[in-house]
Design an enzyme around this catalytic site. Structure first.
Site, PDB file in Angstrom:
ATOM      1  N   GLY A  58      63.318  65.927  43.926  1.00  0.00           N
ATOM      2  CA  GLY A  58      63.420  64.505  44.275  1.00  0.00           C
ATOM      3  C   GLY A  58      64.849  64.016  44.131  1.00  0.00           C
ATOM      4  N   GLY A  84      66.104  60.786  45.712  1.00  0.00           N
ATOM      5  CA  GLY A  84      65.381  59.547  45.375  1.00  0.00           C
ATOM      6  C   GLY A  84      66.190  58.596  44.507  1.00  0.00           C
ATOM      7  CG  ASP A 114      64.400  65.010  48.110  1.00  0.00           C
ATOM      8  OD1 ASP A 114      64.663  64.103  47.295  1.00  0.00           O
ATOM      9  OD2 ASP A 114      63.386  64.983  48.848  1.00  0.00           O
ATOM     10  CB  ILE A 115      61.356  66.731  51.572  1.00  0.00           C
ATOM     11  CG1 ILE A 115      60.482  67.303  52.674  1.00  0.00           C
ATOM     12  CG2 ILE A 115      61.851  65.338  51.960  1.00  0.00           C
ATOM     13  CD1 ILE A 115      59.103  67.636  52.193  1.00  0.00           C
ATOM     14  CE1 TYR A 121      53.877  54.538  39.313  1.00  0.00           C
ATOM     15  CE2 TYR A 121      54.410  56.275  40.874  1.00  0.00           C
ATOM     16  CZ  TYR A 121      54.754  55.482  39.799  1.00  0.00           C
ATOM     17  OH  TYR A 121      55.993  55.644  39.204  1.00  0.00           O
TER      18      TYR A 121
HETATM   19  C1  VAH Z   1      56.973  51.493  41.183  1.00  0.00           C
HETATM   20  N1  VAH Z   1      59.315  51.507  40.474  1.00  0.00           N
HETATM   21  O1  VAH Z   1      57.099  50.297  41.373  1.00  0.00           O
HETATM   22  C2  VAH Z   1      58.043  52.200  40.357  1.00  0.00           C
HETATM   23  C3  VAH Z   1      57.642  52.196  38.918  1.00  0.00           C
HETATM   24  C4  VAH Z   1      56.797  50.805  37.056  1.00  0.00           C
HETATM   25  C5  VAH Z   1      57.160  50.834  38.471  1.00  0.00           C
HETATM   26  O2  VAH Z   1      56.703  53.174  38.641  1.00  0.00           O
HETATM   27  O3  VAH Z   1      56.043  52.130  41.606  1.00  0.00           O
END
Ligand code: VAH
Length: 308
Positions: free
Chosen positions: A6, A9, A32-33, A136
């Site tokens: 990454g 990023g 990275d990709i 996430y």
């Molecule tokens: C997001 N910047 O917004 C990241 C982070 C806590 C936020 O994980 O997904």
């Protein structure tokens, strides 16, 4: 020698630079990709969902550490949950497998996104309820458990921190819920006005990138016998809502105006996260401390964006 995934990023790009300053360019391999145009040091094009490619990159450069940053952030992950699972979990277990097979030290970040609506929001403890309501967050909780598993089961030296929203000026972030806190600075410079997609009064933990990078160095160089939690430590610096950023910016740009056009989906994500987390364990076990507050961060961000 360190392999960073990454590397294009928001965190990875600055992490590679900082590590190269510290350990020498030849000792830090970015991956990275896709490859950036201004690549100064060793770089490998690697899709982390391809375990063999990841292994070959680690073997070719004979690295002793992997820092795994390749991931889809919260907003993008909510839009494409299956792809997020495949990249965030597929990439992570591939990286952990390489660390196990080649006996590498391992770092990957978790996030305040690992917490959910039932988590205490103020002074969120190091050990607490973690039932996130985003893909996430599911990836981050599973990732923490997976990294601890590789430590207990295979002895891999895995370490991680739960990052707040990160603010930086080098590489624009992509797909984060907290990214309003980066956009606001660029818009303040360009138009003296910003329309926030997060509502007034919505507090989240935030941190300036220099503190975020310093935390990785401190944690990775810490005495392993002192580490109780490993994956992953609460760390924070600033608890702020959109109006707090506006107030700090107005000290430099007095006629800056903040407006609101709340995005319900992103607002819901932001409201499911803590307002301020407790970072005592990180301070006690490996000396974590943040140095930037919202005023010193704002002064530096505006100055750096101006020169950019
Ligand atoms: C997001 N910047 O917004 C990241 C982070 C806590 C936020 O994980 O997904």
């Amino acid at each position: 020698r360190i392999l960073v995934t990454g590397a294009q990023g928001q965190i990875g790009s600055e992490l590679v630079t900082m590590l190269r300053d510290h350990y020498g360019t030849a000792n830090v391999i970015g991956s990275d990709i896709r490859k950036g145009e201004a690549e100064e040091g060793p770089f490998e094009i690697v899709d982390v969902t391809d375990g063999k490619a990841l292994y070959d990159a680690a073997a070719k450069h004979n690295v002793d550490t992997i820092m795994h940053l390749a991931a889809l952030l919260s907003a993008k992950a909510e839009a494409k949950p299956k792809q997020a699972w495949d990249l965030n979990m597929g990439g992570l277990i591939n990286a952990l497998e390489v660390a196990r097979e080649r006996n590498l030290q391992f770092f990957t970040p978790s996030s305040i996104g690992a917490f959910g609506p039932s988590t205490p929001k103020k002074g969120t403890p190091q050990e607490t309820i973690m039932r996130p309501t985003t893909m996430y967050g599911v990836n981050k909780v599973a990732g923490e458990l997976l990294c601890d598993y590789y430590y207990y089961r295979f002895g891999v030296d895995t370490r991680g921190v739960r990052y707040p929203g990160l603010i930086s000026y080098v590489t624009p972030p992509g797909g984060g819920t907290t990214d309003y806190a980066v956009e606001i600075y660029y818009e303040a410079m360009r138009n003296k006005k910003y329309t926030s997609y997060i509502a007034a009064g919505t507090y989240m933990d935030m941190m300036y990138m220099p503190d975020a990078l310093h935390a990785i160095m401190k944690l990775m160089e810490a005495d392993p016998d002192k580490l109780v939690y490993r994956n992953a430590y609460n760390i924070s610096a600033i608890s702020a809502a959109p109006e707090d950023f506006a107030k700090a910016i107005q000290k430099h740009i007095p006629d800056f105006e903040l407006a609101y056009d709340v995005d319900p989906a992103l607002q819901q994500i932001a409201e499911s996260w803590p307002d301020s987390i407790d970072a005592t364990a990180a301070a006690e076990e490996w000396g974590f401390q943040a140095t930037y507050d919202i005023d010193t961060m704002t002064a530096d961000m505006l100055e750096k964006i101006q020169t950019k």
